[in-house]
Design an enzyme around this catalytic site. Structure first.
Site, PDB file in Angstrom:
ATOM      1  N   GLY A 242      13.073  10.961 -11.165  1.00  0.00           N
ATOM      2  CA  GLY A 242      12.017  10.329 -10.386  1.00  0.00           C
ATOM      3  C   GLY A 242      11.884  10.951  -9.014  1.00  0.00           C
ATOM      4  O   GLY A 242      10.784  11.034  -8.457  1.00  0.00           O
ATOM      5  N   TYR A 362      10.890   4.946  -1.070  1.00  0.00           N
ATOM      6  CA  TYR A 362      11.103   4.531  -2.462  1.00  0.00           C
ATOM      7  C   TYR A 362      11.787   5.591  -3.311  1.00  0.00           C
ATOM      8  O   TYR A 362      11.860   6.748  -2.953  1.00  0.00           O
ATOM      9  CB  TYR A 362       9.850   3.987  -3.121  1.00  0.00           C
ATOM     10  CG  TYR A 362       8.597   4.814  -3.253  1.00  0.00           C
ATOM     11  CD1 TYR A 362       8.544   6.172  -3.044  1.00  0.00           C
ATOM     12  CD2 TYR A 362       7.410   4.174  -3.638  1.00  0.00           C
ATOM     13  CE1 TYR A 362       7.372   6.882  -3.205  1.00  0.00           C
ATOM     14  CE2 TYR A 362       6.228   4.872  -3.801  1.00  0.00           C
ATOM     15  CZ  TYR A 362       6.207   6.223  -3.583  1.00  0.00           C
ATOM     16  OH  TYR A 362       5.031   6.920  -3.746  1.00  0.00           O
ATOM     17  N   GLU A 363      12.350   5.120  -4.410  1.00  0.00           N
ATOM     18  CA  GLU A 363      13.201   5.914  -5.315  1.00  0.00           C
ATOM     19  C   GLU A 363      14.365   6.563  -4.564  1.00  0.00           C
ATOM     20  O   GLU A 363      14.737   7.711  -4.806  1.00  0.00           O
ATOM     21  CB  GLU A 363      12.366   6.932  -6.093  1.00  0.00           C
ATOM     22  CG  GLU A 363      11.392   6.225  -7.035  1.00  0.00           C
ATOM     23  CD  GLU A 363      10.793   7.113  -8.095  1.00  0.00           C
ATOM     24  OE1 GLU A 363      11.464   8.051  -8.536  1.00  0.00           O
ATOM     25  OE2 GLU A 363       9.652   6.826  -8.475  1.00  0.00           O
ATOM     26  N   GLY A 364      14.913   5.788  -3.636  1.00  0.00           N
ATOM     27  CA  GLY A 364      16.039   6.235  -2.834  1.00  0.00           C
ATOM     28  C   GLY A 364      15.592   6.669  -1.459  1.00  0.00           C
ATOM     29  O   GLY A 364      14.858   7.648  -1.323  1.00  0.00           O
TER      30      GLY A 364
END
Length: 380
Positions: A242, A362-364
Site C-alpha cells: 500500500g 495514512y498507511e503509516g
C-alpha cells in the site's frame, strides 16, 4: 541499469493520462467542493482495468506489474487524488490481500468482482486507539464455533461509505498479542454493521472516509483470511504494498503541481518579463524538478523490488517517506509561484496542496516509515 520505460509501459501511462484529461479533469473542482464520490468514474476505471491492475486475469484483473501500477497512480493523482486513493486501496490493500492470502473460494466470490470494479473494497485497520500502533486492536472477533462474533469500531476508512467488501482486522485472542489477530471479510449488508457519518476532510474530499461500527456482527468461518492468528502479518505485508500506492499518489500530486507551476510561470509576467525568467522562480522550479525526479526513482525502485520478488518493506517505506515530503513541500511552492491565484480553486494548486498532507499520514505516518527504515538498516 535501464531507466527507460518499455513500449508497453508507455502505452499504459498514456492511456491513464488520456483518461485523466478527458474524464477526471472535468468536474474535479466541483467534486472536491461537494465532497462527491466519483461513482461513475470508478466504474469507468474498472472498465479500463485500473481497479485490479496487478490481479491475475483469471480473477478478472489486468495482470500488470507494479511499475504499471505506479505509472497509472501517478497520472490519476496529478489530476484527482480522491479518485487515485480509491484505486490505491482497492488494488494495494484489498485485491492484493485477497490474491496473496485468500482462499480460492474467497477469490472466486470477491476478488473477481473487486478486480473489475463491480465491487469497491475497503481496508479496516485503524481504530480510535490503534492507528500507528496496529497491535492495540480493540475490535474483537470471538470464535463461536462456525462463526466469529465481531464487535468494535474502525475509523478513517477510505471508501467506507461506498464499499461492498470490507477487510477487517480484529483481535481474537488478546493473550497472544500480535499472534492473536485475524483478518476477516465482511459484506456491506451484514446485520449489525453500521456506517457512521462522512468525515469533513481537509483534502481528498471526493473520497468517502467514515467510521464503521460492528455490533455483534456474525462473520462466517470461511470469511477469515488465512490461518488463525495470521491477521497482523497479513496487515503489515499488505500495508508495505500500500505504501507503494501512496508514494505514487504523492509523486503524482507533486508532479501535477510542478506542471501547473511551470506553465503558469511561462505565462505570468512581472517587471517586464515572464516570471520564470526571474531567478527566484527559476530556482524554485529547479528544486521542484530535481526532488520530484529523486522521488520518482525511489518509487520506481520500490515497485521494481516488488516485481522482482524482493523484500520491499524498506524501499516502499523510503519511497513513501520521501515522496510525501516532496509532495507537501512543493505543492506549497506551486501555490507560492501562482501568488494570489494559487489561493483560489480555479488554478487547482490549492487543492493539490490540501491533498498532499494526507500522504504523510495514512498507511503509516512519516514517523512510522522512519521506524521501518531504521529497523531495517540496523538489522542488515
Amino acid at each position: 541499469m535501464d531507466f527507460s520505460l518499455s513500449e508497453e509501459h508507455i502505452m499504459i501511462r498514456d492511456a491513464a493520462r488520456d483518461f485523466t484529461q478527458t474524464e477526471l479533469l472535468p468536474g474535479v473542482i466541483e467534486r472536491d467542493n461537494k465532497q462527491q464520490f466519483p461513482k461513475e468514474l470508478v466504474k469507468k476505471m474498472g472498465d479500463l482495468g485500473f481497479m485490479g491492475i496487478m490481479v491475475d486475469p483469471k480473477y478478472g484483473g489486468s495482470g500488470m506489474d507494479a511499475i504499471s501500477y505506479v505509472l497509472i497512480m501517478e497520472e490519476l493523482s496529478k489530476i484527482d487524488a480522491s479518485a487515485s486513493v480509491i484505486v490505491s486501496v482497492n488494488n494495494s490493500l484489498v485485491c492484493y490481500g485477497l490474491q496473496a492470502y485468500g482462499s480460492e473460494e474467497q477469490k472466486q466470490k470477491y476478488l473477481t468482482k473487486l478486480a473489475t470494479g463491480e465491487f469497491v473494497g475497503a481496508f479496516c485497520l485503524s481504530e480510535p486507539e490503534a492507528g500507528s500502533d496496529a497491535t492495540s486492536q480493540k475490535t474483537t472477533a470471538i470464535d463461536k464455533g462456525d462463526y466469529y462474533l465481531l464487535n468494535g469500531t474502525k475509523n478513517w476508512i477510505t471508501s467506507g461509505g461506498r464499499a461492498d467488501v470490507y477487510l477487517v482486522i480484529a483481535q481474537t485472542d488478546r493473550d497472544k498479542g500480535s499472534h492473536g489477530i485475524n483478518a476477516f471479510i465482511v459484506e456491506r449488508d451484514t446485520e449489525g454493521f453500521h456506517i457512521g457519518p462522512k468525515e469533513d476532510k481537509l483534502g481528498i474530499r471526493g473520497s468517502d472516509t467514515h467510521t464503521l461500527q460492528f455490533n455483534d456482527v456474525k462473520v462466517p468461518k470461511e470469511n477469515r483470511i488465512g490461518a488463525n492468528g495470521s491477521g497482523f502479518r497479513f496487515a503489515m505485508k499488505t500495508l508495505s504494498g500500500g505504501r507503494i500506492g501512496i508514494a505514487s499518489q504523492a509523486l503524482g500530486i507533486a508532479q501535477g503541481a510542478y506542471e501547473l507551476a511551470l506553465k503558469y510561470s511561462k505565462e505570468r509576467k512581472a517587471f517586464g518579463t515572464e516570471i520564470c525568467n526571474h531567478q527566484a522562480i527559476a530556482f524554485k522550479l529547479a528544486d521542484m524538478y530535481t526532488e520530484i525526479e529523486a522521488a520518482r526513482h525511489l518509487v520506481m525502485k520500490a515497485a521494481w523490488d516488488k516485481d522482482q520478488g524482493k523484500n520491499y518493506d524498506k524501499s516502499s517505506a523510503m519511497a513513501k517517506l520521501y515522496a510525501s515530503k516532496v509532495a507537501m513541500e512543493h505543492t506549497v511552492e506551486a501555490v507560492q509561484i501562482h501568488g494570489g491565484n494559487g489561493f483560489v480553486k480555479e488554478y487547482h494548486v490549492e487543492r493539490l496542496m490540501r491533498d498532499a498532507k494526507i500522504t504523510q499520514i495514512y498507511e503509516g505516518t512519516s514517523e512510522i516509515q522512519k521506524i521501518v527504515i531504521s529497523r531495517s538498516i540496523l538489522r542488515d
